[in-house]
Design a protein around this motif. Sequence first.
Motif, PDB file in Angstrom:
ATOM      1  N   VAL A 101      -4.524  -7.123   7.989  1.00  0.00           N
ATOM      2  CA  VAL A 101      -4.916  -5.790   7.528  1.00  0.00           C
ATOM      3  C   VAL A 101      -5.833  -5.125   8.546  1.00  0.00           C
ATOM      4  CG1 VAL A 101      -6.264  -4.553   5.776  1.00  0.00           C
ATOM      5  CG2 VAL A 101      -4.551  -6.244   5.082  1.00  0.00           C
ATOM      6  N   GLN A 102      -6.717  -5.909   9.152  1.00  0.00           N
ATOM      7  CA  GLN A 102      -7.596  -5.359  10.175  1.00  0.00           C
ATOM      8  C   GLN A 102      -6.806  -4.778  11.344  1.00  0.00           C
ATOM      9  OE1 GLN A 102     -10.624  -4.621  10.255  1.00  0.00           O
ATOM     10  NE2 GLN A 102     -11.164  -4.408  12.424  1.00  0.00           N
ATOM     11  N   THR A 145      -7.601  -1.619   0.850  1.00  0.00           N
ATOM     12  CA  THR A 145      -8.733  -2.533   0.706  1.00  0.00           C
ATOM     13  C   THR A 145      -8.839  -3.049  -0.724  1.00  0.00           C
ATOM     14  OG1 THR A 145     -10.196  -0.614   0.436  1.00  0.00           O
ATOM     15  CG2 THR A 145     -10.034  -1.578   2.635  1.00  0.00           C
ATOM     16  N   ASP A 146      -8.492  -2.209  -1.693  1.00  0.00           N
ATOM     17  CA  ASP A 146      -8.474  -2.679  -3.087  1.00  0.00           C
ATOM     18  C   ASP A 146      -7.440  -3.785  -3.262  1.00  0.00           C
ATOM     19  OD1 ASP A 146     -10.400  -0.811  -3.724  1.00  0.00           O
ATOM     20  OD2 ASP A 146      -8.945   0.682  -4.425  1.00  0.00           O
ATOM     21  N   ALA A 160      -6.608 -10.854   5.743  1.00  0.00           N
ATOM     22  CA  ALA A 160      -7.623  -9.897   6.187  1.00  0.00           C
ATOM     23  C   ALA A 160      -7.462  -9.570   7.662  1.00  0.00           C
ATOM     24  CB  ALA A 160      -9.016 -10.460   5.911  1.00  0.00           C
ATOM     25  N   THR A 200       0.831  -1.201   0.000  1.00  0.00           N
ATOM     26  CA  THR A 200       0.000   0.000   0.000  1.00  0.00           C
ATOM     27  C   THR A 200       0.864   1.249   0.000  1.00  0.00           C
ATOM     28  OG1 THR A 200      -1.630  -1.248   1.287  1.00  0.00           O
ATOM     29  CG2 THR A 200      -1.915   1.135   1.154  1.00  0.00           C
ATOM     30  N   LEU A 232      -6.324  -5.809  -0.932  1.00  0.00           N
ATOM     31  CA  LEU A 232      -6.782  -7.016  -0.240  1.00  0.00           C
ATOM     32  C   LEU A 232      -7.771  -7.793  -1.091  1.00  0.00           C
ATOM     33  CD1 LEU A 232      -6.746  -8.707   2.370  1.00  0.00           C
ATOM     34  CD2 LEU A 232      -8.610  -7.264   3.214  1.00  0.00           C
ATOM     35  N   MET A 233      -8.616  -7.090  -1.817  1.00  0.00           N
ATOM     36  CA  MET A 233      -9.632  -7.767  -2.616  1.00  0.00           C
ATOM     37  C   MET A 233      -9.083  -8.386  -3.888  1.00  0.00           C
ATOM     38  SD  MET A 233     -12.047  -7.757  -0.614  1.00  0.00           S
ATOM     39  CE  MET A 233     -13.090  -8.719  -1.721  1.00  0.00           C
ATOM     40  N   LEU A 280      -5.686  -1.350  10.505  1.00  0.00           N
ATOM     41  CA  LEU A 280      -6.741  -0.355  10.334  1.00  0.00           C
ATOM     42  C   LEU A 280      -7.593  -0.117  11.569  1.00  0.00           C
ATOM     43  CD1 LEU A 280      -8.086  -1.359   6.787  1.00  0.00           C
ATOM     44  CD2 LEU A 280      -6.292   0.286   7.351  1.00  0.00           C
ATOM     45  N   MET A 285      -6.064   3.397   3.817  1.00  0.00           N
ATOM     46  CA  MET A 285      -7.288   3.294   3.017  1.00  0.00           C
ATOM     47  C   MET A 285      -7.244   4.262   1.841  1.00  0.00           C
ATOM     48  SD  MET A 285     -10.395   2.498   5.705  1.00  0.00           S
ATOM     49  CE  MET A 285     -10.075   3.874   6.820  1.00  0.00           C
TER      50      MET A 285
END
Length: 397
Positions: free
Chosen positions: A359-360, A338-339, A356, A84, A341-342, A363, A333
Motif C-alpha cells: 500500500v505504501q 487506509t481504512d 502495508a 479501494t 488496511l486497518m 501512496l 486515500m
Amino acid sequence: MQKGASLPLPPAEALTVSDTLATQIGDAIDAAGGWLGFDRYMSMALYAPGLGYYSGGAHKFGRDSRDGSDFVTAPELTPFFARTLARQVAPLLADVPDLLEFGAGTGRLAADLLLALEGLDRLPHRYAIVELSGTLRERQHATLSAQAPHLLDRVEWLDRLPGHFEGVVVGNEVLDAMPVRLFARHGGRWHERGVARSVAGDDSAAAHAFRYADRPLAAEAVPDALHAIPGDHDVVTETHEEAEGFTRAIGAMLARGAAFFIDYGFPAAEYYHPQRAGGTLMCHYRHHAHPDPFLYPGLQDITAHVNFSSIAHAAADAGLTVAGFASQARFLMGAGITDLLMTLDPADARTFLPAANAVQKLLSEAEMGELFKVIALTRGHDTPLEAFAHGDRSHAL
C-alpha cells in the motif's frame, strides 16, 4: 554499444518473432517512401497481429524479471488497489448495471474487483473485458477461474467497444500504451520525428534495424499543443492523438455512467514544461526501464506519459464531464484505502507488514502515489464522487 548489451538477452524463438516483425516494419517504411511516423512504428511494435508486444505472446505483467515479465502494475502489487477502487465504483453500480474494463492484463484487477464488489453487495450484472490478444484472454480466464470461479459466468470478452453502454468503465495503465506522435524542435524549428532504416556506418544506430529521422514542419502543421512550449531551445516531446480519439470513442459509447482511467502523466502545463526537454517516451524490458524503442521490436513495452489535459478536452468534446482528477495517492486515500488496511491486525506481522509495504508503494510520492493520476469522466451522474472530495486537481487541466 552493442544491441541490448546491458539487458537480458531474449531466447532464440523470441528473437525470431522480433526479426519477423522488424521485417514487416521495414517493408512498411519502404512502402511509405523511406519514412514512417513514430505513431505508426509504435502501433506495429505493440499491436501487429500475432507479433506485437500486446498482440503476441510476451509475458508482460508480473512481479519481477524472474517470471519473464517486464513491469508490475498496481493490481499485481496488492488486492487493496481493487478493493479501494470498488468502494468508489459500488455506489455507481446502484444506478447503472454493468462494468467494462480495458487493458485487463493478467485478469488480477477483474478478479479482485469482482470479489470486492461481491463483498459490498454491488456485483455488476455483467463484467465485460475489451481484449484483442488471445494470449491475454486465456491468461485472464485462468486468473478468474482460479480466484473467482463462482463469478466467471458474469464475465465476457469483447474484441471491440460496444455501441451503447450504461455502467462503469475502468482502465488501469491503458492510455500510456497508445501510440504517440514524436516531435523535435532543433535550430528553432519543429520537426516530426519518424522512423527510417538504419544507415550503414551510423554509429548511433549501428546496432539496430531502425533509426530516428526528422522531417521539418511548416508552421501551420505544428500541433497546437506544441505552441505552448516557449523559447527556441531544443525539445523532444509527444502528442496523443490516438488517446484523444479513444476518449472521444468512450464518450460516444457511454450513454450513462462513469469512466475511471489510472495512469502516469501530467496536466499540459507540466507535460510541456520547458524543463521537460527530453519528452516522456520510455521502454520496459524485463523490469529495466530504458529509452530505446528500436530494441527487440515486439518484445518490449513502449510507453509515453499521459497528457491528462488533452484527455479532459477530448472528453468535453464528446459531451462527458470531468468529475475528478487527482493523484493516485489522493484518490485511494479518499476512497478509504487506509481504512481497509486497518482491517488487518497490525500484530500479525507476517500478514500486515507485506500488505502495508505494498500500500505504501501505491501512496508514496517516491513510488506511484504522485506520478500516477486518476481521471473520472461521467455522463448522467451529478452526485460528487467521494474519492475526489479532497485533493481534486481538475482546475489544473
